[in-house]
Write a protein that holds these residues in place. Structure first.
Motif, PDB file in Angstrom:
ATOM      1  N   ASN A  40     -23.052  -1.825  -6.161  1.00 43.46           N
ATOM      2  CA  ASN A  40     -21.697  -2.568  -6.097  1.00 43.46           C
ATOM      3  C   ASN A  40     -21.064  -2.505  -4.532  1.00 43.46           C
ATOM      4  O   ASN A  40     -20.904  -3.685  -3.891  1.00 43.46           O
ATOM      5  N   LYS A  41     -20.832  -1.325  -4.134  1.00 44.04           N
ATOM      6  CA  LYS A  41     -20.426  -1.213  -2.672  1.00 44.04           C
ATOM      7  C   LYS A  41     -21.474  -1.883  -1.745  1.00 44.04           C
ATOM      8  O   LYS A  41     -20.884  -2.153  -0.894  1.00 44.04           O
ATOM      9  N   LEU A  42     -22.511  -1.722  -1.949  1.00 40.02           N
ATOM     10  CA  LEU A  42     -23.617  -2.150  -1.014  1.00 40.02           C
ATOM     11  C   LEU A  42     -23.761  -3.512  -1.117  1.00 40.02           C
ATOM     12  O   LEU A  42     -24.535  -4.065  -0.027  1.00 40.02           O
ATOM     13  N   GLU A  43     -23.533  -4.211  -2.029  1.00 35.12           N
ATOM     14  CA  GLU A  43     -23.445  -5.688  -1.996  1.00 35.12           C
ATOM     15  C   GLU A  43     -22.793  -6.427  -0.818  1.00 35.12           C
ATOM     16  O   GLU A  43     -23.556  -7.213  -0.178  1.00 35.12           O
ATOM     17  N   MET A  44     -21.849  -6.121  -0.448  1.00 30.85           N
ATOM     18  CA  MET A  44     -21.060  -6.447   0.764  1.00 30.85           C
ATOM     19  C   MET A  44     -21.694  -6.095   2.176  1.00 30.85           C
ATOM     20  O   MET A  44     -21.550  -6.888   3.106  1.00 30.85           O
ATOM     21  N   MET A  45     -22.357  -5.137   2.200  1.00 34.55           N
ATOM     22  CA  MET A  45     -22.995  -4.681   3.206  1.00 34.55           C
ATOM     23  C   MET A  45     -24.500  -5.338   3.372  1.00 34.55           C
ATOM     24  O   MET A  45     -24.710  -5.411   4.607  1.00 34.55           O
ATOM     25  N   THR A  46     -25.117  -5.578   2.273  1.00 32.91           N
ATOM     26  CA  THR A  46     -26.365  -5.907   2.397  1.00 32.91           C
ATOM     27  C   THR A  46     -26.749  -7.368   2.128  1.00 32.91           C
ATOM     28  O   THR A  46     -27.529  -7.832   2.514  1.00 32.91           O
ATOM     29  N   THR A  93     -29.689 -12.917  -2.939  1.00 38.75           N
ATOM     30  CA  THR A  93     -28.628 -12.470  -2.247  1.00 38.75           C
ATOM     31  C   THR A  93     -27.161 -13.110  -3.190  1.00 38.75           C
ATOM     32  O   THR A  93     -27.378 -13.473  -4.271  1.00 38.75           O
ATOM     33  N   VAL A  94     -26.132 -12.545  -2.708  1.00 43.58           N
ATOM     34  CA  VAL A  94     -24.799 -12.996  -3.430  1.00 43.58           C
ATOM     35  C   VAL A  94     -24.521 -14.422  -3.543  1.00 43.58           C
ATOM     36  O   VAL A  94     -23.785 -14.714  -4.276  1.00 43.58           O
ATOM     37  N   MET A  95     -25.411 -15.204  -2.571  1.00 42.22           N
ATOM     38  CA  MET A  95     -25.091 -16.610  -2.715  1.00 42.22           C
ATOM     39  C   MET A  95     -26.067 -17.208  -3.725  1.00 42.22           C
ATOM     40  O   MET A  95     -25.975 -18.471  -4.118  1.00 42.22           O
TER      41      MET A  95
END
Length: 247
Positions: A40-46, A93-95
């Motif tokens: 979950n922390k890596l979501e914003m980074m990757t 991707t988060v999109m």
């Protein structure tokens, strides 16, 4: 009997690397964090969704150590050390767009030639200002010289072709290939290919086809006995066919 207590640091410095990013990101992480929370922390980074994320632990030389995909395990369960890498891969991707696909909701940015011409600071404007490429003062001369050379090459090929008779024995010499002997079977142009060619039926299966190019038949021969080469690579003469039965 003495008792020993093994003490390890509670944090570890890891560098995360992922597709589409030239450089990794180094951060300190607690070893008691669960892998699912780590993802979950890596979501914003990757930019990858945690649920579709897969992690691989790499050592300091970026050599594979192990997979890290048991979400309920703690980070410290895996043999992480300072300076190690975590390779992150994802499917979405988060999109919400699958990796490798274009987001259909994003409109493609396009400019007409007129709109592009009005913009400032473009590559085209720079070339015009510096007189590079097609905007060079000598461009027309360079273009004319290239056309002249191409015409001369074509005329030279035609002269060589006219001097070759179908049925003649020949030797074919092409850089990077063994010298081959055969018989001239065709001279002229090939559909969709620039210039003139010589069709040769080789004595041995050292060719690339059966006398056909792109489905069109130019002469008859067995598979791998035919080939088409430029006339400057062909020399006709008294080259007797080799008798493969002789010792």
């Amino acid at each position: 009997m003495s008792e020993y207590q093994v003490i390890t640091q509670s944090y570890v410095n890891l560098t995360t690397v992922s597709e589409g990013r030239e450089f990794g990101v180094e951060k300190k992480y607690p070893k008691d964090i669960k892998i699912i929370d780590f993802k979950n922390k890596l979501e914003m980074m990757t930019g990858f969704v945690a649920s579709g994320m897969s992690l691989r632990l790499l050592n300091k030389d970026k050599q594979f150590v192990c997979e890290m995909n048991e979400d309920d395990r703690m980070l410290g369960y895996y043999p992480c050390e300072d300076g190690y890498f975590v390779e992150v891969k994802g499917t979405t991707t988060v999109m919400g767009v699958p990796i490798g696909e274009i987001d259909p909701s994003v409109k493609k940015f396009e400019l007409t030639d007129e709109e592009y011409a009005k913009k400032r600071g473009t590559v085209k404007e720079f070339k015009q200002k510096m007189k590079l490429g097609q905007y060079s003062d000598q461009y027309s001369e360079i273009l004319a010289e290239k056309e002249k050379q191409a015409k001369e090459k074509l005329e030279n090929e035609k002269k060589l072709i006219d001097a070759l008779a179908v049925g003649s024995r020949c030797k074919v010499t092409v850089v990077g290939h063994p010298t081959r002997f055969g018989t001239v079977m065709y001279t002229g142009e090939l559909s969709g290919k620039p210039g003139y060619f010589v069709g040769v039926k080789y004595d041995e299966p050292l060719g690339k086809n059966d006398g056909s190019v792109n489905g069109k038949k130019y002469f008859e021969c067995a598979p791998n006995y035919g080939g088409f080469v430029k006339p400057e690579n062909v020399e006709v003469g008294d080259f007797p066919e080799e008798d493969l039965d002789e010792l």
